[in-house]
Design a protein around this motif. Structure first.
Motif, PDB file in Angstrom:
ATOM      1  N   ILE A 176      -9.008 -35.101  14.664  1.00 21.49           N
ATOM      2  CA  ILE A 176      -9.954 -34.017  14.934  1.00 21.49           C
ATOM      3  C   ILE A 176     -10.869 -34.433  16.075  1.00 21.49           C
ATOM      4  O   ILE A 176     -11.447 -35.519  16.053  1.00 21.49           O
ATOM      5  CB  ILE A 176     -10.789 -33.682  13.683  1.00 21.49           C
ATOM      6  N   GLY A 177     -11.019 -33.565  17.075  1.00 21.36           N
ATOM      7  CA  GLY A 177     -11.878 -33.851  18.207  1.00 21.36           C
ATOM      8  C   GLY A 177     -13.002 -32.841  18.329  1.00 21.36           C
ATOM      9  O   GLY A 177     -13.384 -32.174  17.355  1.00 21.36           O
ATOM     10  N   ASN A 178     -13.514 -32.691  19.521  1.00 19.89           N
ATOM     11  CA  ASN A 178     -14.678 -31.845  19.748  1.00 19.89           C
ATOM     12  C   ASN A 178     -14.394 -30.372  19.458  1.00 19.89           C
ATOM     13  O   ASN A 178     -15.175 -29.680  18.816  1.00 19.89           O
ATOM     14  CB  ASN A 178     -15.158 -32.018  21.192  1.00 19.89           C
ATOM     15  N   ALA A 179     -13.260 -29.883  19.937  1.00 21.58           N
ATOM     16  CA  ALA A 179     -12.961 -28.451  19.798  1.00 21.58           C
ATOM     17  C   ALA A 179     -12.748 -28.059  18.340  1.00 21.58           C
ATOM     18  O   ALA A 179     -13.369 -27.118  17.834  1.00 21.58           O
ATOM     19  CB  ALA A 179     -11.731 -28.094  20.638  1.00 21.58           C
ATOM     20  N   VAL A 240     -15.086 -20.251  18.498  1.00 18.97           N
ATOM     21  CA  VAL A 240     -16.426 -20.544  19.005  1.00 18.97           C
ATOM     22  C   VAL A 240     -16.426 -21.601  20.107  1.00 18.97           C
ATOM     23  O   VAL A 240     -17.221 -21.512  21.044  1.00 18.97           O
ATOM     24  CB  VAL A 240     -17.387 -20.984  17.870  1.00 18.97           C
ATOM     25  N   HIS A 241     -15.575 -22.583  20.008  1.00 16.28           N
ATOM     26  CA  HIS A 241     -15.595 -23.664  20.998  1.00 16.28           C
ATOM     27  C   HIS A 241     -15.227 -23.124  22.387  1.00 16.28           C
ATOM     28  O   HIS A 241     -14.234 -22.419  22.559  1.00 16.28           O
ATOM     29  CB  HIS A 241     -14.622 -24.776  20.617  1.00 16.28           C
ATOM     30  N   GLY A 242     -16.063 -23.472  23.360  1.00 16.92           N
ATOM     31  CA  GLY A 242     -15.828 -23.024  24.726  1.00 16.92           C
ATOM     32  C   GLY A 242     -16.159 -21.563  24.957  1.00 16.92           C
ATOM     33  O   GLY A 242     -15.817 -21.014  26.006  1.00 16.92           O
ATOM     34  N   ARG A 243     -16.856 -20.929  24.017  1.00 16.93           N
ATOM     35  CA  ARG A 243     -17.135 -19.489  24.134  1.00 16.93           C
ATOM     36  C   ARG A 243     -18.636 -19.198  24.136  1.00 16.93           C
ATOM     37  O   ARG A 243     -19.090 -18.179  23.598  1.00 16.93           O
ATOM     38  CB  ARG A 243     -16.433 -18.733  23.015  1.00 16.93           C
ATOM     39  N   THR A 244     -19.400 -20.073  24.745  1.00 15.40           N
ATOM     40  CA  THR A 244     -20.845 -19.874  24.843  1.00 15.40           C
ATOM     41  C   THR A 244     -21.165 -18.524  25.482  1.00 15.40           C
ATOM     42  O   THR A 244     -20.597 -18.162  26.510  1.00 15.40           O
ATOM     43  CB  THR A 244     -21.484 -20.988  25.689  1.00 15.40           C
ATOM     44  N   GLY A 245     -22.072 -17.782  24.834  1.00 15.52           N
ATOM     45  CA  GLY A 245     -22.501 -16.490  25.371  1.00 15.52           C
ATOM     46  C   GLY A 245     -21.666 -15.322  24.898  1.00 15.52           C
ATOM     47  O   GLY A 245     -22.078 -14.161  25.070  1.00 15.52           O
ATOM     48  N   GLU A 246     -20.531 -15.585  24.284  1.00 14.03           N
ATOM     49  CA  GLU A 246     -19.681 -14.512  23.774  1.00 14.03           C
ATOM     50  C   GLU A 246     -20.106 -14.152  22.351  1.00 14.03           C
ATOM     51  O   GLU A 246     -20.770 -14.931  21.672  1.00 14.03           O
ATOM     52  CB  GLU A 246     -18.219 -14.942  23.792  1.00 14.03           C
ATOM     53  N   PRO A 247     -19.718 -12.959  21.866  1.00 10.70           N
ATOM     54  CA  PRO A 247     -20.067 -12.595  20.487  1.00 10.70           C
ATOM     55  C   PRO A 247     -19.219 -13.353  19.474  1.00 10.70           C
ATOM     56  O   PRO A 247     -18.025 -13.584  19.695  1.00 10.70           O
ATOM     57  CB  PRO A 247     -19.779 -11.093  20.434  1.00 10.70           C
ATOM     58  N   PRO A 249     -16.845 -13.782  16.524  1.00  7.50           N
ATOM     59  CA  PRO A 249     -15.843 -12.843  16.008  1.00  7.50           C
ATOM     60  C   PRO A 249     -16.065 -12.452  14.556  1.00  7.50           C
ATOM     61  O   PRO A 249     -15.446 -11.520  14.068  1.00  7.50           O
ATOM     62  CB  PRO A 249     -14.533 -13.624  16.176  1.00  7.50           C
ATOM     63  N   VAL A 250     -16.971 -13.155  13.859  1.00  4.59           N
ATOM     64  CA  VAL A 250     -17.240 -12.848  12.453  1.00  4.59           C
ATOM     65  C   VAL A 250     -18.441 -11.930  12.305  1.00  4.59           C
ATOM     66  O   VAL A 250     -18.380 -10.894  11.623  1.00  4.59           O
ATOM     67  CB  VAL A 250     -17.460 -14.143  11.646  1.00  4.59           C
ATOM     68  N   CYS A 251     -19.568 -12.270  12.968  1.00  2.00           N
ATOM     69  CA  CYS A 251     -20.805 -11.510  12.740  1.00  2.00           C
ATOM     70  C   CYS A 251     -21.323 -10.806  13.992  1.00  2.00           C
ATOM     71  O   CYS A 251     -22.222  -9.958  13.885  1.00  2.00           O
ATOM     72  CB  CYS A 251     -21.889 -12.430  12.189  1.00  2.00           C
ATOM     73  N   GLY A 252     -20.831 -11.158  15.161  1.00  2.00           N
ATOM     74  CA  GLY A 252     -21.272 -10.519  16.397  1.00  2.00           C
ATOM     75  C   GLY A 252     -22.459 -11.171  17.065  1.00  2.00           C
ATOM     76  O   GLY A 252     -22.842 -10.773  18.175  1.00  2.00           O
ATOM     77  N   ASP A 253     -23.069 -12.179  16.431  1.00  2.53           N
ATOM     78  CA  ASP A 253     -24.182 -12.883  17.064  1.00  2.53           C
ATOM     79  C   ASP A 253     -23.666 -13.635  18.295  1.00  2.53           C
ATOM     80  O   ASP A 253     -22.463 -13.897  18.433  1.00  2.53           O
ATOM     81  CB  ASP A 253     -24.806 -13.869  16.073  1.00  2.53           C
ATOM     82  N   THR A 254     -24.576 -14.013  19.182  1.00  9.02           N
ATOM     83  CA  THR A 254     -24.194 -14.726  20.392  1.00  9.02           C
ATOM     84  C   THR A 254     -23.909 -16.188  20.080  1.00  9.02           C
ATOM     85  O   THR A 254     -24.719 -16.868  19.453  1.00  9.02           O
ATOM     86  CB  THR A 254     -25.308 -14.640  21.448  1.00  9.02           C
ATOM     87  N   ILE A 255     -22.769 -16.671  20.525  1.00  2.90           N
ATOM     88  CA  ILE A 255     -22.411 -18.071  20.337  1.00  2.90           C
ATOM     89  C   ILE A 255     -23.292 -18.933  21.235  1.00  2.90           C
ATOM     90  O   ILE A 255     -23.451 -18.654  22.421  1.00  2.90           O
ATOM     91  CB  ILE A 255     -20.921 -18.294  20.643  1.00  2.90           C
ATOM     92  N   ARG A 256     -23.878 -19.975  20.655  1.00  2.00           N
ATOM     93  CA  ARG A 256     -24.793 -20.856  21.375  1.00  2.00           C
ATOM     94  C   ARG A 256     -24.149 -22.216  21.613  1.00  2.00           C
ATOM     95  O   ARG A 256     -23.140 -22.562  21.007  1.00  2.00           O
ATOM     96  CB  ARG A 256     -26.092 -21.023  20.597  1.00  2.00           C
ATOM     97  N   GLU A 257     -24.820 -23.007  22.470  1.00  2.00           N
ATOM     98  CA  GLU A 257     -24.291 -24.306  22.868  1.00  2.00           C
ATOM     99  C   GLU A 257     -25.363 -25.371  22.800  1.00  2.00           C
ATOM    100  O   GLU A 257     -26.528 -25.114  23.083  1.00  2.00           O
ATOM    101  CB  GLU A 257     -23.744 -24.211  24.297  1.00  2.00           C
ATOM    102  N   VAL A 258     -24.974 -26.566  22.431  1.00  2.00           N
ATOM    103  CA  VAL A 258     -25.806 -27.759  22.552  1.00  2.00           C
ATOM    104  C   VAL A 258     -25.054 -28.721  23.457  1.00  2.00           C
ATOM    105  O   VAL A 258     -23.894 -29.055  23.192  1.00  2.00           O
ATOM    106  CB  VAL A 258     -26.084 -28.416  21.191  1.00  2.00           C
TER     107      VAL A 258
END
Length: 288
Positions: A176-179, A240-247, A249-258
């Motif tokens: 298992i890696g980052n993604a 979610v991985h690599g999809r910063t700023g996109e909605p 797919p489960v709840c529609g909230d904006t995907i965030r990044e650290v």
């Protein structure tokens, strides 16, 4: 970076094409990628491959008593060709690190390549996979039959680290890696910063189910695909991985990044952190 599902797909693809085939020539082209010298890489010539296995993110191509192990690191890949060029390759600054040409008509074979300027690809020829330090220290395989919820709970007990870091540690779980750690934590509805040792029995069971569901689904999506399509399939299947700023797919909230010095992680605040936005370390430094 290829992780367990992609390496598993490479393993199955190569097993179908290599088993029973004899090595004609081996061309080592990137000396830095070769991590062993005894036996020499050319010792494969004249031997027949009799199986392909996976150890975490390591490919293991077995030929008699020898094992050709390849760790693709961040930007490595395997390129199969039904007909390799007749002229031998020349060492240079290109991506080609190793070429293996098979005996028989058609000049079939494969190339081991690595893109980019940072070279971390590793190739080993050994008599026992455990001779490779990275293999010897691997934790259990999360798709193995003996990996149970109790086994996961035992691995997490006493851990002082956050769950994201634990999932990525190859000595804890292999492959298992980052993604896929981002994907697993999203499915488990768990904050990446949650202390691993604090998980309740119910949370551990949820995480265990998310590990199996995420990795198994990724392997199945890749089944039967040509090697050139595996990277694109991985990216298209991530939620979610690599999809910063996109909605989400489960709840529609904006995907965030650290962001960190050499990587980043993505998560959904609503699904994973109770709506709380985690501090982005990179932005925090810039704002000081």
């Amino acid at each position: 970076m290829p992780e367990l599902p992609e390496v598993e797909s490479l393993c199955r693809f190569l097993a179908e094409r290599l088993t029973g085939r004899t090595v004609d020539r081996v061309y080592p082209l990137a000396v830095a990628a070769l991590k062993t010298y005894d036996p020499p890489i050319t010792a494969l010539e004249g031997l027949a491959f009799d199986g392909v296995a996976r150890h975490g993110k390591f490919l293991d191509l077995r030929a008699g008593e020898l094992h050709l192990l390849v760790h693709l690191a961040r930007a490595g890949w395997i390129r199969w060709q039904d007909e390799l060029p007749e002229a031998p390759p020349r060492p240079g600054k290109g991506p080609l690190a190793l070429r293996v040409r098979l005996a028989g008509p058609g000049r079939a074979g494969f190339d081991v390549t690595e893109a980019g300027t940072q070279k971390h690809l590793a190739v080993y020829l050994v008599r026992d996979p455990e001779q490779v330090p990275g293999v010897a220290r691997l934790g259990p395989d999360p798709l193995a039959a003996d990996f149970t919820p109790a086994a996961l709970a035992a691995l997490l007990a006493g851990e002082r680290r956050r769950i994201k870091g634990v999932l990525r540690d190859q000595a804890v779980l292999a492959g298992i890696g980052n993604a896929y750690s981002d994907e697993i934590l999203h499915v488990a509805r768990m904050s990446p910063f949650k202390p691993a040792a604090s998980l309740s029995a119910a949370e551990t069971d949820r995480l265990y189910a998310a590990i199996g569901e995420t990795l198994t689904a990724a392997v199945e999506r890749s089944r039967g695909l040509p090697l050139r399509e595996l990277k694109a399939e991985k990216k298209s299947g991530l939620r979610v991985h690599g999809r910063t700023g996109e909605p989400c797919p489960v709840c529609g909230d904006t995907i965030r990044e650290v962001s960190f010095s050499d990587s980043s992680m993505q998560y959904c605040p609503t699904c994973q952190t109770g709506g709380r936005v985690l501090a982005d370390r990179r932005m925090s430094r810039l704002l000081k």
